[in-house]
Structures are given as C-alpha cells and as structure tokens.
Design an enzyme around this catalytic site. Structure first.
Site, PDB file in Angstrom:
ATOM      1  CD  GLU A 140      16.004   5.086  -0.477  1.00 55.01           C
ATOM      2  OE1 GLU A 140      16.096   4.366  -1.493  1.00 55.01           O
ATOM      3  OE2 GLU A 140      14.915   5.464  -0.004  1.00 55.01           O
ATOM      4  CD  GLU A 145      10.255   7.025   2.897  1.00 52.84           C
ATOM      5  OE1 GLU A 145       9.974   6.873   1.692  1.00 52.84           O
ATOM      6  OE2 GLU A 145      10.558   6.085   3.644  1.00 52.84           O
TER       7      GLU A 145
END
Length: 607
Positions: A140, A145
């Site tokens: 991933e 974020e």
C-alpha cells in the site's frame, strides 16, 4: 479557475522542465465538469460490512455517492455528521481500479485539507491484483494522509510485510514551515521508480524509501496499483471526533496528474521462475497508441502476447534477460529485466537468506526473524546469515507460514521429480519431525484437510549442529485441489507437541530427479565445468577458477542491464571497484554458453 488549469496543463505538456524532459502526461483529471467522470472512477459505498466493517480501521463513516460534488473545477468530498445504520457520519470514497492502473511515474495532486478532530482525508494507492497476497503482502502506498486535528502535518507511508498482526509500515511526517494544509491548496507529489519511492510537498522531497527500507521482506511496489481518494471519519490512525469537531468538513482536490517516463518504466512479473516453467506472465504499462516488441533469448519462447503490453513466456533452464522495445510518440525505449531461473543446477539453492531470495516469512505462531547471524558456522553451513524461529510451546500445531513466488505447483514434488531440501540447526532433540504443507491460503481457511495438497516430512538426526534435511511426501490430504494453486508453504516444527525450542533454517534447495542431460538440450554448462568465483562478497576484485578459458565475462544487475564487461578478468576488475554495492549476476562465457554466478558487491571490504 478552469482557464488557468488548462493553461497550466498546456505548459506541462509542451514545455516540460529539464528534470522531467522525457516525461509525458499519461492521465489527468482536472475536475472541470459537473459530475464525477466514471470512465476512470468508481464509487465505493457503505461501511465496509460484512467483510471489512469499519473499513479495517474502526472508522465511523458510511460512504455514499451524494457526498461527492464536482463543481468550479474542484472535486469535493463532504463529510457530514448524521446517523446511517450503525455509522455516525456520511462521506465518500472513489477509486480508479481497472480503469486507470499504473506502476511507476510521477503523481501530483493539488488539494486543500479539512480541519477538525477525527477527519481523515487521503490520496493513496492499493494493488489492483493482490499478486503477492492479501493486505499488506501486496503493498500500500499512502501519498498523503492528514489528521484534521493536525492541520500543519501530512503523512507519507508505505505498508508491507507479513499478514496481520505482523504487518509493517514505514513513513515520515512532514510539517509545513508556515501556514496550514487547511488554509490553502498545496501540491503533493510522489515519484515512484522501480526500487525507490519519494514523497514531496510543494516540490520539497521530505521522504525516500527504497528496497533497503524493507530488510526482511520483498518489495511489492513492482506491479499495477490504482488510486483512491477518500475522507474517513475516526479510526485507529487518528482517534475519533469530539465536541470540538465541526459537523461538516470538505476535502477539496484541484487535480490529479500522472506523468510517466519510458526510461523509468519497468517490466512487472516474477523475479524468479522454476526451470522449465510454463506460461509465466510479464507486462509493462499499457499506453494508448504505443507499440510493443518483446525479445527473449533462444532458450525461451513467447507463447502469447507479442505486440501487446503483456506476454506469456515458456522458460528454459538458464537465468536470463527479457526485453521489450516500447515505441511511444515516435521514440523507442528498450526496457530489460533479468529473471532468475532456479535452481541453477539439478540440486541448487532457491533461497539462502542472503542474496538468493525467493521464500519469505508471512506469518507464524512463534517468533520469527529473517537473515540473522549464523549461530554456528560449520562444514554443512558456512554462510553468514540464517533465519531464526522460536517455536511457540503453547501452540500444539505451531505454524510458520512462508510465501514463495517460485513454488506454485505440487505435482512434481508429489511424483518425486522434484525434492525439497533445507538446512536446519536446532536445540530440539534428535528425531524431531519437521513437516511442510503445500497449501492454498484461501482454501486452507477451511478445516483440515481442505486446501492442503501435500505434506512433506523430514526428521532431525542432529542437535545443536547444522544438517541438511531431505523432505519426502507422507500425506496427500486434499487431492481435489488444483495442484497449481500453491501460494504458501506452512512449516510445522515438532507438530503435535509443546516444544519451545529454537530452529534456525537456511538454504532451501530443490533437487531435480533425474537430472536432465545436455545431450537432450536440457543441461547447463555449469554441470560440465566446475567454476569457482571468490571472494564473494567482494569489494574490489574477483578471481575465477574454471576448467575453460572464458571468452567473455559480464556483470548484470537485477534489471538485466550489463554494468561491466570484458574479454578477460583483468580488464573486468578495472571496472568493478566503482560498481555500486548490491547483488549482481556474473556471466562467464565459453563460446555461446555461459556459467551464471551470483555475486555480492560491498563497499567496505569483505563481509
């Protein structure tokens, strides 16, 4: 805003900077319309249930289409406090899976983050295929974020490693020198190459991760991924909203752009194959309007896909390079990759915890550590490194699960044509059983015997000393499962006991029985001529002892590129000192045939 973005796009297309002069814009969404472009995006809806409630992170939102708005040149994802089923917020999540997949490139997103405790906006990438297995085995990449309660911070992270709860991640937090990510738009960047990923904010590189960042595990970022844009609410990463949290929040995205550079593209597919493997698939990025011409040596055969971005290849006996000539916008780029054919000989190594890596730890009941110092070098195992496993004495059938991108078929092991071997050092008593199950992960979730094609076994004859174990088939629990669907090897040290000993294991080998003969076109030169290369690892020079005089010597990197070459060893050694540290293949030619030796270049003397 629409006009300015089109002008900016034109500048990127026709006046690229010097640093990215070979780039082209593969895809962009400028969000200039009034609806989400479902040619490239799809919605993910709901709360993740029943399979992944809370989306795997204990999140509090319910995703719905109405939370996505495209207007004024912006994508807006709007979170709102409202009760839907068992969720307390609504929000949105969109992705490009099977509509815009990519491996490598420079990705840029211009966005503005929301503010408020518990709001969790992100732009991130997941594997399209899950080739190496379920999360996080296939990787991933989190491009950005944000935590709504930390408006000056952004996070760049990669996830990888063993299955949960042994999953791993590594990342970096970037703090703006002034202002906040919520008060204005900022440009987030990701530069993704074959063995490196870099994160940027407003053109500042703040984090770099490489293959060396994953010392125990493989690098899964070598296949197609897709993009996800979402805003979660609450979860394990950042905590949950509180009384200070606004009832609504909006994540705004101005654009997403993906640039690619042909010279930095790579061929995706297995890094190693079994000798004579069939139908092995390799691919490169599928570009509209591009042409592809694949080339393989005469010992290999392309059985399908020539002229496309993906081919299937029947392998021969030797490790070798495959190539594709990619022509795009009138320019041809040749891209190569070296593929290991294992074992090298009729009884060769397939993994030695050092520079031959094809078997990896993905889960266990006990405590595992890869590539530690060999506890006792001796005549059986003089290598520097080995893997260590402390068996969990509280688990009757303690299981050490290994992933191999090499061993997918059980039939040849069942029929005795291939035999698995492993070196072992243990404190357990003589006569300790070691079983290895050839399994399919998804099927083996069911009760025994489903999903376990064969069980092979060996018994120890030594304690506190290395020995080589030879495994023999003792059971065929599930003969109905596909013999070609093996995706894990499950090792049971001292099964059906409360044993809590330590087991060091090393040097997995596969023996071919009977060994194929060159007279039938199936042998290797190395089986005829004893060739020794030393020192290995080396820092400056190599020495070769062989029964023939080499006609040519080459050093090839893992991508199949020749890094050094000469007609004699003295000439070659003049090129080796400046060779970067790493693992290479030494090809020693005798006419048209070649002996293949793996070599490890160090920078500070012998290791």
């Amino acid at each position: 805003m629409t006009f300015s973005k089109k002008l900016l796009l034109a500048l990127f297309l026709y006046v690229p900077s010097l640093a990215f002069s070979q780039e082209f814009l593969r895809w962009a969404d400028e969000f200039n319309g009034t609806n989400l472009d479902t040619t490239f995006w799809e919605y993910q809806l709901g709360d993740g249930c029943p399979n992944l409630c809370g989306w795997g992170n204990g999140e509090s939102q319910y995703y719905q289409k109405s939370a996505v708005v495209v207007e004024n040149g912006l994508l807006k994802i709007k979170a709102k406090k409202e009760t839907i089923g068992t969720s307390f917020y609504s929000s949105a999540r969109i992705r490009t899976i099977n509509k815009m997949d990519f491996a490598s490139g420079r990705i840029e997103v211009r966005a503005r983050m929301p503010i408020g405790r518990g709001y969790w906006p992100a732009v991130w990438f997941l594997p399209t295929e899950n080739y190496y297995g379920i999360w996080p085995l296939s990787g991933e990449i989190d491009m950005l974020e944000a935590k709504g309660q930390e408006p000056t911070n952004t996070y760049g992270t990669i996830h990888y490693g063993a299955r949960t709860p042994n999953n791993k991640y590594t990342g970096t937090t970037y703090t703006l020198p002034s202002g906040s990510f919520a008060s204005d738009f900022h440009r987030y960047g990701l530069i993704w190459k074959n063995d490196t990923i870099k994160w940027l904010v407003d053109d500042v590189v703040y984090s770099t991760k490489t293959r060396a960042s994953l010392p125990e595990f493989w690098w899964p970022y070598d296949r197609n991924f897709h993009c996800i844009i979402n805003m979660a609410v609450g979860g394990n990463f950042l905590g949950y909203p509180d009384a200070s949290t606004p009832d609504t929040a909006t994540m705004q995205v101005d654009y997403i752009r993906i640039y690619q550079n042909p010279s930095e593209m790579f061929i995706s597919g297995p890094a190693a194959v079994m000798r004579l493997d069939q139908q092995k698939e390799y691919y490169i990025q599928n570009l509209a309007g591009a042409t592809y011409t694949w080339e393989v040596p005469s010992s290999l055969k392309i059985v399908s896909g020539q002229g496309t971005s993906a081919v299937k290849i029947n392998w021969g006996l030797r490790s070798d390079s495959i190539h594709v000539n990619l022509t795009y916008n009138g320019k041809t780029t040749r891209i190569s990759r070296f593929i290991q054919a294992l074992p090298d000989t009729c009884a060769g190594l397939v993994d030695n915890a050092e520079f031959i890596k094809s078997i990896y730890w993905v889960g266990s009941n006990g405590t595992h550590k890869s590539s530690l110092t060999n506890p006792t070098k001796d005549a059986v195992n003089g290598s520097n490194l080995a893997n260590r496993y402390y068996r969990n004495g509280a688990t009757q059938y303690d299981a050490l699960t290994l992933y191999s991108d090499l061993i997918h078929h059980a039939k040849d092991f069942e029929e005795g044509k291939l035999v698995l071997k492993m070196k072992l050092y243990t404190t357990a008593p003589i006569g300790t059983e070691v079983n290895i199950n050839f399994e399919n992960y998804n099927l083996a979730k069911s009760d025994y015997p489903i999903g376990r094609r064969i069980v092979v076994q060996a018994k120890t004859t030594k304690t506190r000393a290395w020995e080589e174990l030879t495994f023999k088939v003792i059971l065929r629990p599930d003969v109905n499962m596909n013999e070609g669907s093996i995706d894990q090897l499950v090792v049971l040290f001292a099964p059906n006991t409360s044993n809590a000993d330590v087991f060091y294991y090393d040097d997995f080998a596969v023996e071919e029985t009977p060994c194929k003969d060159l007279a039938n076109g199936l042998n290797t030169l190395e089986e005829q001529a004893k060739v020794t290369v030393y020192p290995n690892p080396f820092s400056k020079e190599l020495y070769i002892e062989s029964s023939f005089v080499p006609t040519k010597i080459e050093v090839v990197d893992i991508m199949g590129r020749v890094q050094a070459g000469a007609s004699g060893l003295n000439q070659l050694n003049t090129q080796l000192e400046n060779l970067p540290a790493g693992t290479y293949l030494l090809r020693i030619y005798n006419g048209e045939q070649a002996v293949l030796k793996r070599i490890l270049k160090t920078t500070n003397g012998y290791e």
